[in-house]
Scaffold this motif. Structure first.
Motif, PDB file in Angstrom:
ATOM      1  N   TRP A 152      32.129  26.654  84.448  1.00 34.43           N
ATOM      2  CA  TRP A 152      32.929  26.828  83.231  1.00 34.43           C
ATOM      3  C   TRP A 152      34.368  27.259  83.491  1.00 34.43           C
ATOM      4  O   TRP A 152      35.152  27.347  82.560  1.00 34.43           O
ATOM      5  CB  TRP A 152      32.277  27.854  82.293  1.00 34.43           C
ATOM      6  CG  TRP A 152      31.896  29.153  82.944  1.00 34.43           C
ATOM      7  CD1 TRP A 152      30.628  29.517  83.312  1.00 34.43           C
ATOM      8  CD2 TRP A 152      32.743  30.248  83.323  1.00 34.43           C
ATOM      9  NE1 TRP A 152      30.647  30.763  83.909  1.00 34.43           N
ATOM     10  CE2 TRP A 152      31.936  31.242  83.918  1.00 34.43           C
ATOM     11  CE3 TRP A 152      34.115  30.495  83.217  1.00 34.43           C
ATOM     12  CZ2 TRP A 152      32.440  32.452  84.408  1.00 34.43           C
ATOM     13  CZ3 TRP A 152      34.626  31.694  83.721  1.00 34.43           C
ATOM     14  CH2 TRP A 152      33.790  32.654  84.300  1.00 34.43           C
ATOM     15  N   LYS A 176      26.618  16.925  84.622  1.00 36.67           N
ATOM     16  CA  LYS A 176      26.132  17.993  83.717  1.00 36.67           C
ATOM     17  C   LYS A 176      27.164  19.110  83.750  1.00 36.67           C
ATOM     18  O   LYS A 176      27.157  19.948  84.646  1.00 36.67           O
ATOM     19  CB  LYS A 176      24.780  18.480  84.234  1.00 36.67           C
ATOM     20  CG  LYS A 176      23.828  19.019  83.194  1.00 36.67           C
ATOM     21  CD  LYS A 176      24.285  20.241  82.435  1.00 36.67           C
ATOM     22  CE  LYS A 176      24.182  21.540  83.175  1.00 36.67           C
ATOM     23  NZ  LYS A 176      24.864  22.644  82.459  1.00 36.67           N
ATOM     24  N   GLU A 179      27.267  24.585  80.134  1.00 40.30           N
ATOM     25  CA  GLU A 179      26.935  24.718  78.703  1.00 40.30           C
ATOM     26  C   GLU A 179      27.946  25.576  77.952  1.00 40.30           C
ATOM     27  O   GLU A 179      27.997  25.575  76.732  1.00 40.30           O
ATOM     28  CB  GLU A 179      25.525  25.308  78.541  1.00 40.30           C
ATOM     29  CG  GLU A 179      25.272  26.646  79.223  1.00 40.30           C
ATOM     30  CD  GLU A 179      24.843  26.516  80.680  1.00 40.30           C
ATOM     31  OE1 GLU A 179      25.255  25.535  81.342  1.00 40.30           O
ATOM     32  OE2 GLU A 179      24.116  27.409  81.154  1.00 40.30           O
ATOM     33  N   THR A 233      22.667  30.339  91.899  1.00 44.21           N
ATOM     34  CA  THR A 233      22.278  29.000  91.434  1.00 44.21           C
ATOM     35  C   THR A 233      22.268  28.017  92.603  1.00 44.21           C
ATOM     36  O   THR A 233      21.358  27.188  92.715  1.00 44.21           O
ATOM     37  CB  THR A 233      23.262  28.483  90.354  1.00 44.21           C
ATOM     38  OG1 THR A 233      23.581  29.544  89.464  1.00 44.21           O
ATOM     39  CG2 THR A 233      22.685  27.336  89.591  1.00 44.21           C
ATOM     40  N   LEU A 252      30.435  27.456  96.205  1.00 45.87           N
ATOM     41  CA  LEU A 252      29.847  28.635  95.551  1.00 45.87           C
ATOM     42  C   LEU A 252      30.865  29.770  95.371  1.00 45.87           C
ATOM     43  O   LEU A 252      32.056  29.558  95.407  1.00 45.87           O
ATOM     44  CB  LEU A 252      28.618  29.074  96.353  1.00 45.87           C
ATOM     45  CG  LEU A 252      27.606  27.937  96.635  1.00 45.87           C
ATOM     46  CD1 LEU A 252      26.425  28.434  97.458  1.00 45.87           C
ATOM     47  CD2 LEU A 252      27.123  27.283  95.347  1.00 45.87           C
ATOM     48  N   GLU A 392      30.683  39.554  93.570  1.00 46.01           N
ATOM     49  CA  GLU A 392      31.717  38.776  92.885  1.00 46.01           C
ATOM     50  C   GLU A 392      31.784  39.201  91.414  1.00 46.01           C
ATOM     51  O   GLU A 392      30.806  39.077  90.687  1.00 46.01           O
ATOM     52  CB  GLU A 392      31.385  37.276  92.965  1.00 46.01           C
ATOM     53  CG  GLU A 392      32.468  36.413  92.372  1.00 46.01           C
ATOM     54  CD  GLU A 392      32.125  34.926  92.344  1.00 46.01           C
ATOM     55  OE1 GLU A 392      30.964  34.582  92.061  1.00 46.01           O
ATOM     56  OE2 GLU A 392      33.039  34.122  92.598  1.00 46.01           O
TER      57      GLU A 392
HETATM   58  P1  NAD Z   1      26.516  28.849  87.414  1.00 44.26           P
HETATM   59  O1  NAD Z   1      25.934  28.776  88.769  1.00 44.26           O
HETATM   60  O2  NAD Z   1      25.886  29.750  86.418  1.00 44.26           O
HETATM   61  O3  NAD Z   1      26.533  27.410  86.721  1.00 44.26           O
HETATM   62  C1  NAD Z   1      27.181  26.298  87.304  1.00 44.26           C
HETATM   63  C2  NAD Z   1      26.557  25.035  86.756  1.00 44.26           C
HETATM   64  O4  NAD Z   1      25.217  24.950  87.230  1.00 44.26           O
HETATM   65  C3  NAD Z   1      26.466  24.985  85.228  1.00 44.26           C
HETATM   66  O5  NAD Z   1      26.694  23.662  84.801  1.00 44.26           O
HETATM   67  C4  NAD Z   1      25.034  25.388  84.978  1.00 44.26           C
HETATM   68  O6  NAD Z   1      24.529  24.910  83.759  1.00 44.26           O
HETATM   69  C5  NAD Z   1      24.325  24.730  86.151  1.00 44.26           C
HETATM   70  N1  NAD Z   1      23.024  25.299  86.521  1.00 44.26           N
HETATM   71  C6  NAD Z   1      22.569  26.551  86.336  1.00 44.26           C
HETATM   72  N2  NAD Z   1      21.297  26.659  86.794  1.00 44.26           N
HETATM   73  C7  NAD Z   1      20.954  25.457  87.298  1.00 44.26           C
HETATM   74  C8  NAD Z   1      19.789  24.942  87.931  1.00 44.26           C
HETATM   75  N3  NAD Z   1      18.706  25.678  88.113  1.00 44.26           N
HETATM   76  N4  NAD Z   1      19.805  23.659  88.341  1.00 44.26           N
HETATM   77  C9  NAD Z   1      20.895  22.892  88.165  1.00 44.26           C
HETATM   78  N5  NAD Z   1      22.025  23.316  87.569  1.00 44.26           N
HETATM   79  C10 NAD Z   1      22.061  24.587  87.134  1.00 44.26           C
HETATM   80  O7  NAD Z   1      28.042  29.182  87.631  1.00 44.26           O
HETATM   81  P2  NAD Z   1      29.120  29.494  86.516  1.00 44.26           P
HETATM   82  O8  NAD Z   1      28.855  30.866  85.995  1.00 44.26           O
HETATM   83  O9  NAD Z   1      29.228  28.349  85.583  1.00 44.26           O
HETATM   84  O10 NAD Z   1      30.471  29.489  87.390  1.00 44.26           O
HETATM   85  C11 NAD Z   1      30.963  30.611  88.028  1.00 44.26           C
HETATM   86  C12 NAD Z   1      30.655  30.561  89.504  1.00 44.26           C
HETATM   87  O11 NAD Z   1      31.155  29.372  90.067  1.00 44.26           O
HETATM   88  C13 NAD Z   1      31.315  31.696  90.265  1.00 44.26           C
HETATM   89  O12 NAD Z   1      30.409  32.223  91.196  1.00 44.26           O
HETATM   90  C14 NAD Z   1      32.461  31.002  90.981  1.00 44.26           C
HETATM   91  O13 NAD Z   1      32.904  31.625  92.158  1.00 44.26           O
HETATM   92  C15 NAD Z   1      31.863  29.677  91.271  1.00 44.26           C
HETATM   93  N6  NAD Z   1      32.894  28.687  91.538  1.00 44.26           N
HETATM   94  C16 NAD Z   1      33.042  28.223  92.802  1.00 44.26           C
HETATM   95  C17 NAD Z   1      34.041  27.293  93.095  1.00 44.26           C
HETATM   96  C18 NAD Z   1      34.216  26.737  94.481  1.00 44.26           C
HETATM   97  O14 NAD Z   1      34.937  25.754  94.605  1.00 44.26           O
HETATM   98  N7  NAD Z   1      33.614  27.295  95.500  1.00 44.26           N
HETATM   99  C19 NAD Z   1      34.881  26.854  92.073  1.00 44.26           C
HETATM  100  C20 NAD Z   1      34.702  27.356  90.793  1.00 44.26           C
HETATM  101  C21 NAD Z   1      33.699  28.270  90.528  1.00 44.26           C
END
Ligand code: NAD
Length: 492
Positions: A152, A176, A179, A233, A252, A392
């Motif tokens: 997001w 996907k 949300e 995740t 991540l 984090e």
């Molecule tokens: P999140 O892991 O909660 O969700 C990311 C995506 O995964 C969403 O679309 C979510 O719906 C989906 N998801 C959740 N559970 C899942 C499952 N079991 N199977 C498949 N898909 C699933 O992360 P978030 O809160 O949306 O984003 C924040 C995180 O993303 C932070 O930790 C941030 O550091 C990381 N991030 C990393 C980078 C990078 O390039 N390394 C860039 C941006 C954000």
């Protein structure tokens, strides 16, 4: 409910309601109230999208690279034509300032398509002679249906960073989005319809990670998953994908250190250090969240840094002067504030921030606002093992800690499970190179931040991820090499 904007899945070129007819809502974070209804998709919706992507694959993968590049440029043009609308939607859904959305997110989304269009126009393959009558070459073949899962914080920016190379290299896609921020993906689908991209090449399925996301990762006909999101995740995805032998790229979380040496040029770079800590409400995986400041300059740095941070304007994302909007969601605000509460209970000092700005207009008082927050220890040094140095926070919260010498700061910077990026602020060339070599990170910036060259690998080490994305890295992720060896001629 009925006055909320509603979006639908985009499957085989058509707006497609979810099979279960269930919808979720997502909030406008500036007001703290629901503004969007989105499908709560499940396995059946994902299966339909995968089928559409499979059906589109033979024709799309057979196009000449030139033709695919032309499509990518049309997508970029379509985004740019509606850049204001995209920027407003991203800001409404995510909370970031409209100006930032336009200058950073939407501009980069268009660039992602232009960049990979340029790459595939230029590509050459090499033949390798083995002996006088034998030579080999490598075919880089698209894999099929790619599964793209995005977070997001940079919704359209990161979705398109996956989608552009997936399409460029001849694959089709089921994406996907998060949300919490589905709106600009839906606008992108409008652009794809406007330009007439062949149906099924790109499919969007909205919904929860544990439902739609999980179904996409489990689907047997999706051989590659590119995921950006949290480490917990990512680990779940790896467990699901491993027995299915899928290719997997995991981008991540981070807990990035900023090393500020006593010779840093703060007159030139202070603004960049502040930006690297708080841009996008600190909700960028690359933001520096642990600032290590050399002891000799600790007090003067602290005073100057806090002063600059207090001058950042927090408030209405539509105001061009706003630097920070609200955090993305009520839950996230709650999580970020819990770290501030923990810091206070643990005897640390909140030097500035920690609460919402006092001067918000009445219509924004329900929003998820938090002033940029700086935390330090009365002893000037933080225990590196403590919660706020290890976990984090992913919000506008940074810590300051003093260090004495080079070896000590490198050891402290490396003392987390994360390894996404690091920044080093120094005028010493040898310190810069030595730090770059010794820091555990996928990216190290010296006297700068977020300077991205899309040709180069991007990703993290340790708990920050597996694999890289970038020009060659995305080629490797989204294609399979096939080595062809040909023997020719007849000696007799
Ligand atoms: P999140 O892991 O909660 O969700 C990311 C995506 O995964 C969403 O679309 C979510 O719906 C989906 N998801 C959740 N559970 C899942 C499952 N079991 N199977 C498949 N898909 C699933 O992360 P978030 O809160 O949306 O984003 C924040 C995180 O993303 C932070 O930790 C941030 O550091 C990381 N991030 C990393 C980078 C990078 O390039 N390394 C860039 C941006 C954000």
């Amino acid at each position: 409910m009925s006055s909320l904007q509603q979006i639908e899945n985009f499957i085989a070129g058509r707006w497609t309601p979810p099979r279960g007819a269930e919808y979720l809502t997502s909030d406008n974070p500036s007001r703290g109230e629901a503004h969007l209804r989105l499908p709560r998709s499940g396995a059946a919706d994902v299966a339909q999208a995968v089928q559409a992507a499979q059906a589109a694959f033979p024709a799309w993968s057979s196009l000449r690279a030139e033709e695919r590049a032309d499509w990518l440029v049309r997508i970029a043009d379509g985004i740019e034509k509606r850049a204001d609308e995209f920027a407003e939607a991203e800001s409404l859904d995510q909370g970031k300032p409209v100006k930032l959305a336009k200058d950073m997110d939407i501009a980069r989304a268009a660039t992602n398509f232009r960049f990979f269009a340029g790459v595939i126009r230029q590509e050459l393959s090499v033949a390798a002679p083995l002996d006088a009558r034998t030579f080999s070459y490598v075919r880089r073949e698209p894999i099929g249906v790619t599964g793209l899962i995005s977070p997001w914080n940079l919704p359209l920016y990161l979705l398109t960073w996956k989608l552009a190379p997936a399409l460029a290299y001849g694959n089709t896609a089921v994406a996907k989005p998060s949300e919490l921020t589905s709106l600009t993906a839906s606008l992108l689908a409008e652009v794809l319809r406007e330009i007439g991209l062949p149906a099924g090449v790109v499919n969007l399925v909205f919904g929860l990670g544990a439902e739609a996301g999980q179904a996409l990762v489990e689907h047997p006909d999706v051989p590659v998953i590119s995921f950006t999101g949290g480490t917990v995740t990512g680990r779940k995805l790896a467990i699901t994908a491993a027995p299915l032998l899928k290719k997997l790229s995991l981008e991540l979380g981070g807990k990035n250190p900023s090393l500020i040496f006593d010779d840093a040029n703060l007159d030139r770079d202070m603004a960049a250090i502040v930006r690297s800590s708080f841009l996008n409400q600190g909700e960028i995986c690359l933001c520096g969240s642990r600032l290590y400041v050399q002891a000799q300059i600790y007090e003067s740095f602290l005073e100057r840094f806090v002063h600059e941070v207090q001058n950042l304007k927090v408030g209405d994302p539509r105001d061009p002067a706003t630097f920070m909007g609200p955090l993305v969601s009520r839950e996230h605000l709650h999580k970020v504030k819990s770290y501030i509460a923990w810091a206070k209970e643990s005897g640390l000092k909140v030097l500035t921030g920690g609460d919402a700005p006092p001067d918000l207009p009445a219509n924004l008082r329900g929003g998820f606002f938090l002033r940029p927050t700086v935390i330090a220890s009365p002893s000037r040094r933080l225990d590196q093992a403590c919660k706020i140095q290890q976990e984090e926070v992913f919000g506008p919260v940074v810590t300051l800690s003093a260090f004495e010498n080079f070896d000590e700061v490198i050891a402290e910077a490396n003392a987390t499970r994360y390894g996404l990026s690091a920044t080093v602020w120094t005028e010493s060339l040898s310190r810069a190179h030595e730090a770059a070599a010794r820091l555990h990170a996928g990216t190290v910036w010296v006297n700068g931040w977020m300077l991205r060259d899309l040709r180069l690998p991007f990703g993290g080490v340790k708990d920050s991820g597996l694999g890289r994305e970038g020009q060659l890295d995305s080629l490797h992720l989204f294609t399979e090499p096939k080595t062809v060896t040909i023997r020719y001629g007849d000696a007799t």
